[in-house]
Design a protein around this motif. Structure first.
Motif, PDB file in Angstrom:
ATOM      1  N   ALA A 146       1.124  -1.145   0.014  1.00 42.99           N
ATOM      2  CA  ALA A 146      -0.023   0.159  -0.201  1.00 42.99           C
ATOM      3  C   ALA A 146       0.836   1.359   0.035  1.00 42.99           C
ATOM      4  CB  ALA A 146      -0.942  -0.165   1.192  1.00 42.99           C
ATOM      5  N   GLU A 147       2.067   1.253   0.602  1.00 41.62           N
ATOM      6  CA  GLU A 147       2.789   2.332   0.748  1.00 41.62           C
ATOM      7  C   GLU A 147       3.479   2.671  -0.604  1.00 41.62           C
ATOM      8  OE1 GLU A 147       4.394   3.120   5.396  1.00 41.62           O
ATOM      9  OE2 GLU A 147       5.515   1.380   4.115  1.00 41.62           O
ATOM     10  N   GLU A 148       3.747   1.479  -1.325  1.00 40.54           N
ATOM     11  CA  GLU A 148       4.601   1.613  -2.388  1.00 40.54           C
ATOM     12  C   GLU A 148       3.601   2.065  -3.618  1.00 40.54           C
ATOM     13  OE1 GLU A 148       5.716  -2.273  -3.542  1.00 40.54           O
ATOM     14  OE2 GLU A 148       7.583  -2.438  -2.189  1.00 40.54           O
ATOM     15  N   ILE A 149       2.177   1.903  -3.536  1.00 36.33           N
ATOM     16  CA  ILE A 149       1.249   2.025  -4.499  1.00 36.33           C
ATOM     17  C   ILE A 149       0.809   3.701  -4.090  1.00 36.33           C
ATOM     18  CG2 ILE A 149      -0.947   1.823  -5.389  1.00 36.33           C
ATOM     19  CD1 ILE A 149      -0.372  -1.195  -4.914  1.00 36.33           C
ATOM     20  N   TYR A 150       0.560   3.994  -3.068  1.00 37.80           N
ATOM     21  CA  TYR A 150      -0.393   5.147  -2.722  1.00 37.80           C
ATOM     22  C   TYR A 150       0.556   6.263  -2.034  1.00 37.80           C
ATOM     23  CZ  TYR A 150      -4.307   2.221  -3.557  1.00 37.80           C
ATOM     24  OH  TYR A 150      -5.468   1.442  -4.086  1.00 37.80           O
ATOM     25  N   GLY A 151       1.734   6.093  -1.624  1.00 36.85           N
ATOM     26  CA  GLY A 151       2.628   6.771  -1.195  1.00 36.85           C
ATOM     27  C   GLY A 151       2.121   7.321   0.442  1.00 36.85           C
ATOM     28  N   HIS A 152       2.616   8.525   0.701  1.00 33.55           N
ATOM     29  CA  HIS A 152       2.320   9.002   2.116  1.00 33.55           C
ATOM     30  C   HIS A 152       1.441  10.244   2.078  1.00 33.55           C
ATOM     31  CE1 HIS A 152       4.764   6.042   3.949  1.00 33.55           C
ATOM     32  NE2 HIS A 152       5.796   6.372   2.793  1.00 33.55           N
ATOM     33  N   THR A 166       0.924  -3.429  -8.821  1.00 28.94           N
ATOM     34  CA  THR A 166       2.301  -2.438  -7.989  1.00 28.94           C
ATOM     35  C   THR A 166       3.144  -2.016  -9.091  1.00 28.94           C
ATOM     36  OG1 THR A 166       3.724  -4.769  -7.914  1.00 28.94           O
ATOM     37  CG2 THR A 166       1.989  -4.577  -6.354  1.00 28.94           C
ATOM     38  N   PRO A 167       4.021  -1.206  -8.626  1.00 28.32           N
ATOM     39  CA  PRO A 167       4.958  -0.735  -9.564  1.00 28.32           C
ATOM     40  C   PRO A 167       5.960  -1.519  -9.825  1.00 28.32           C
ATOM     41  CG  PRO A 167       4.818   0.794  -7.699  1.00 28.32           C
ATOM     42  CD  PRO A 167       4.061  -0.562  -7.429  1.00 28.32           C
ATOM     43  N   ILE A 168       6.113  -2.788  -9.237  1.00 26.69           N
ATOM     44  CA  ILE A 168       7.108  -3.749  -9.388  1.00 26.69           C
ATOM     45  C   ILE A 168       6.535  -4.840 -10.449  1.00 26.69           C
ATOM     46  CG2 ILE A 168       8.734  -5.555  -8.497  1.00 26.69           C
ATOM     47  CD1 ILE A 168       8.894  -3.607  -6.122  1.00 26.69           C
TER      48      ILE A 168
END
Length: 209
Positions: free
Chosen positions: A70-76, A190-192
């Motif tokens: 979730a952090e990788e996709i949506y950021g902070h 996901t970005p990966i």
């Protein structure tokens, strides 16, 4: 106190066989204050047994996903749209995207609770589980009593009775409705990897069907 410890051990081992015993089903009402992008998970929630999180005011549900993904996709960054996913990290639940609502929002968390400390209730307290599991707990305590007397034969027999009885009752309690659809995983981009990556594919195990 010795018998209590024997019963507690038997109870813990019995309940640990499943995260979703039907007799532990529960709904929690979660009130998230305006401006918050997370909320503390109630202390009696069994996190592996969480089923759904639904917005009670508007009637929609959001899916649970891995916190790191979730952090990788949506950021902070905090945004103003409605959340589409949520994640768990420690004892805190996070909305994704990190949505800060303008007003107080009420959510319904559905899942399975942790077992209550029934031993602390004293001699009149009943085990916090299906009544069909009560007798096997006695077999377990008797097995430990024989073990304390170094009677390996009777210890083994009593422990076998506990195990056989629990497995029989477990099959009855956990037998699912046969018409229910089987979903083994969700697919998140996901970005990966990308669309062609097997990492993002849901896997359905049809063994035994």
């Amino acid at each position: 106190s010795v018998i209590d410890s024997y019963l507690q051990e038997g109870f813990n081992r019995t309940i640990a066989l499943e995260n979703r015993w039907p007799f532990y089903q529960k709904d929690w009402e979660i009130v998230v204050d305006a401006g918050d992008v997370s909320f503390p998970v109630p202390g009696d929630v069994n996190q592996p047994g969480i089923v759904a999180l639904r917005n009670k005011d508007e009637g929609y549900s959001i899916e649970l996903m891995d916190h790191v993904t979730a952090e990788e996709i949506y950021g902070h960054g905090v945004v103003s749209s409605i959340p589409r996913r949520w994640s768990l990290w420690g004892d805190t639940a996070y909305f994704w995207p990190a949505v800060a609502a303008d007003t107080e929002v009420t959510w319904k968390l559905s899942g399975y609770r942790l077992a209550a400390d029934w031993i602390a209730g004293g001699d009149a307290s009943e085990p916090d589980c299906d009544s069909r599991l009560h007798r096997p707990l006695a077999h377990y305590a008797i097995a430990l009593a024989y073990a304390a007397q170094e009677d390996e034969t009777l210890d083994e027999k009593a422990m076998r009775r506990w195990y056989d009885d629990v497995m029989s009752v477990r099959e009855q309690i956990m037998s699912p409705p046969r018409a229910r659809p089987l979903v083994m995983g969700r697919r998140f981009i996901t970005p990966i990897g990308g669309r062609g990556s097997s990492r993002n594919r849901a896997i359905v195990d049809t063994t035994g069907l």
